[in-house]
Design a protein around this motif. Structure first.
Motif, PDB file in Angstrom:
ATOM      1  N   TYR A  19       0.852  -1.251   0.131  1.00 27.83           N
ATOM      2  CA  TYR A  19       0.052  -0.071   0.092  1.00 27.83           C
ATOM      3  C   TYR A  19       0.838   1.384  -0.002  1.00 27.83           C
ATOM      4  CZ  TYR A  19      -2.959  -3.556   1.957  1.00 27.83           C
ATOM      5  OH  TYR A  19      -3.891  -4.642   2.095  1.00 27.83           O
ATOM      6  N   THR A  20       0.991   1.792  -1.212  1.00 28.13           N
ATOM      7  CA  THR A  20       2.050   3.039  -1.391  1.00 28.13           C
ATOM      8  C   THR A  20       1.574   4.269  -1.797  1.00 28.13           C
ATOM      9  OG1 THR A  20       2.546   2.201  -3.362  1.00 28.13           O
ATOM     10  CG2 THR A  20       3.864   1.239  -1.610  1.00 28.13           C
ATOM     11  N   LEU A  23       9.492   8.316 -15.170  1.00 30.85           N
ATOM     12  CA  LEU A  23       9.978   7.941 -13.768  1.00 30.85           C
ATOM     13  C   LEU A  23       9.328   8.228 -12.698  1.00 30.85           C
ATOM     14  CD1 LEU A  23      12.302   6.174 -12.622  1.00 30.85           C
ATOM     15  CD2 LEU A  23      13.677   8.093 -12.597  1.00 30.85           C
ATOM     16  N   GLY A  24       9.332   7.787 -11.571  1.00 33.40           N
ATOM     17  CA  GLY A  24       8.562   8.172 -10.166  1.00 33.40           C
ATOM     18  C   GLY A  24       8.975   7.052  -9.191  1.00 33.40           C
ATOM     19  N   GLY A  25       8.540   7.239  -8.010  1.00 36.28           N
ATOM     20  CA  GLY A  25       8.957   6.469  -6.949  1.00 36.28           C
ATOM     21  C   GLY A  25       7.712   6.523  -6.015  1.00 36.28           C
ATOM     22  N   HIS A  26       7.378   5.542  -5.338  1.00 35.85           N
ATOM     23  CA  HIS A  26       6.326   5.496  -4.091  1.00 35.85           C
ATOM     24  C   HIS A  26       6.817   4.682  -3.076  1.00 35.85           C
ATOM     25  CE1 HIS A  26       5.057   1.528  -6.083  1.00 35.85           C
ATOM     26  NE2 HIS A  26       5.930   1.693  -6.851  1.00 35.85           N
ATOM     27  N   TYR A  27       6.254   5.026  -1.975  1.00 35.10           N
ATOM     28  CA  TYR A  27       6.868   4.639  -0.629  1.00 35.10           C
ATOM     29  C   TYR A  27       5.544   4.074   0.193  1.00 35.10           C
ATOM     30  CZ  TYR A  27       8.762   4.482   4.304  1.00 35.10           C
ATOM     31  OH  TYR A  27       9.028   4.427   5.520  1.00 35.10           O
ATOM     32  N   GLY A  28       5.638   3.131   0.988  1.00 34.48           N
ATOM     33  CA  GLY A  28       4.505   2.630   1.856  1.00 34.48           C
ATOM     34  C   GLY A  28       4.615   1.411   2.673  1.00 34.48           C
ATOM     35  N   LYS A  29       3.800   0.703   3.118  1.00 37.04           N
ATOM     36  CA  LYS A  29       3.998  -0.560   3.650  1.00 37.04           C
ATOM     37  C   LYS A  29       3.783  -1.693   2.945  1.00 37.04           C
ATOM     38  CE  LYS A  29      -0.718  -0.780   6.007  1.00 37.04           C
ATOM     39  NZ  LYS A  29      -1.274  -0.843   7.174  1.00 37.04           N
ATOM     40  N   LEU A  39       9.584   0.548  -0.654  1.00 37.41           N
ATOM     41  CA  LEU A  39      10.063   1.640  -1.488  1.00 37.41           C
ATOM     42  C   LEU A  39      10.219   1.109  -2.490  1.00 37.41           C
ATOM     43  CD1 LEU A  39      10.947   4.601  -1.828  1.00 37.41           C
ATOM     44  CD2 LEU A  39      13.303   4.033  -1.150  1.00 37.41           C
ATOM     45  N   ASN A  40       9.691   1.703  -3.900  1.00 39.67           N
ATOM     46  CA  ASN A  40       9.816   1.130  -5.011  1.00 39.67           C
ATOM     47  C   ASN A  40       9.811   2.270  -6.148  1.00 39.67           C
ATOM     48  OD1 ASN A  40      10.377  -1.089  -6.961  1.00 39.67           O
ATOM     49  ND2 ASN A  40       8.306  -1.721  -6.937  1.00 39.67           N
TER      50      ASN A  40
END
Length: 260
Positions: A161-162, A184-190, A247-248
Motif C-alpha cells: 500500500y503506497t 520515472l517516479g517513486g512510491h513509498y508505503g507498507k 520503497l519502489n
C-alpha cells in the motif's frame, strides 16, 4: 434590432455549448507490462484545462516468472539490502506468481501551452499491489543422524500500500490516439507478507518440529522482530510481526491510448 438580437442569440448559444462541451477521456493499454504477462489498462478523464484523473488496473494470472534468470539476479541483489529475511534458498526459477494492482492518480499538466490530456505531467498517485503464488523452498537439516533436505512449497501473498509521484508525458497520435510515457517516479508505503506451507508432520516428534523451526530461522535469516514464524504438525506459517516499509520505482511504461 433583429441583427442585435440574432447576434446575442448566437453568442449565448456558443457560450452554452462551450460550457456543456464534454471533457475528453482516454482509454489506454500498457504495452510494456505485456512483456511480463501483465494485462494492464488505464482510464483517464480530463477534469479541467490542466488536470485529469486516471485509474489503472492490472492483472497477471499465476504462472512461472518470466525472464527467470534476470529476475533471479535482481532478487539476489535486492536480497542483500533486506534485513529481515534471506531468499537464497528459494527456487526462484520454479516459483509461480500472479498479481493484481490498482492505481488511482491525479495528473497536473505542465507548461504554458499545456492542455490535458496532452503534454508533460506530474502525477500524484496511490497504488495497491497484491502478489500471490507458490515458492518452493528448501532447508538441509540433521534428522536421526542423517542429513536430509526438507522441501516446502510455500503459498505466498504479499500486499503493498503506497503513495508517490511520477513524471510522464502524453503525445498526440493523430486525432484519436495517444502515446503515454510513464517516465520515472517513486512510491513509498507498507508491505504485508504471509507465507504458508501446509505439511503433514504428524509422524515427527516435537524435537524435530523445534529443530525445523530453528533451522528455517537460521537458513532464511528471519528477524523475528519483523516476521513471526510458527511451525507445528500442520506445517509452517510466516507473517508480519510489525509494519514493514516498502520503497519502489514506477516508470518506463509505454501506453497506447484512444481518446474520445
Amino acid at each position: 434590432m433583429k441583427i442585435t438580437s440574432l447576434t446575442l442569440f448566437y453568442v449565448c448559444f456558443s457560450i452554452l455549448c462551450f460550457a456543456q462541451e464534454p471533457r475528453p477521456s482516454v482509454v489506454k493499454v500498457n504495452l510494456s507490462s505485456l512483456a511480463l504477462g501483465v494485462y494492464s489498462v488505464q482510464y483517464e478523464k480530463v477534469l479541467g484545462e490542466r488536470i485529469s484523473f486516471a485509474l489503472g488496473v492490472g492483472y497477471r494470472p499465476v504462472k512461472r516468472i518470466p525472464f527467470a534468470k534476470t529476475v533471479e539476479r535482481y532478487i539476489d541483489a535486492a536480497d542483500k539490502r533486506i534485513d529481515y529475511i534471506s531468499l537464497e534458498n528459494v527456487k526462484k526459477s520454479e516459483s509461480t506468481v500472479g498479481m493484481l494492482h490498482i492505481t488511482p492518480e491525479l495528473r497536473f499538466y505542465l507548461g504554458k501551452r499545456a492542455s490535458a490530456p496532452i503534454g508533460t505531467y506530474i502525477a500524484v498517485f496511490g497504488q495497491y499491489n497484491s502478489f500471490f503464488g507458490k515458492a518452493p523452498v528448501f532447508v538441509d537439516m540433521l534428522y536421526r543422524g542423517v542429513m536430509a533436505r526438507v522441501e516446502l512449497p510455500v503459498d505466498t501473498q504479499i500486499k503493498t500500500y503506497t503513495g508517490g509521484l511520477m513524471l510522464g508525458k502524453q503525445f498526440r497520435l493523430g486525432n484519436r490516439f495517444t502515446f503515454d510515457w510513464f517516465i520515472l517516479g517513486g512510491h513509498y508505503g507498507k508491505v504485508t507478507i504471509h507465507g504458508e506451507s501446509k505439511q503433514d508432520l504428524e509422524g515427527y516428534d516435537e524435537q524435530f518440529i523445534t529443530d525445523l523451526r530453528d533451522k528455517i530461522i537460521d537458513t532464511f535469516k528471519i528477524n523475528e522482530q519483523y516476521l513471526s514464524i510458527d511451525v507445528d504438525k500442520q506445517g509452517v506459517r510466516v507473517e508480519n510481526a510489525r509494519n514493514l516499509k516498502f520503497l519502489n520505482l514506477r516508470g518506463f511504461g509505454f501506453n497506447i491510448g484512444y481518446k474520445f
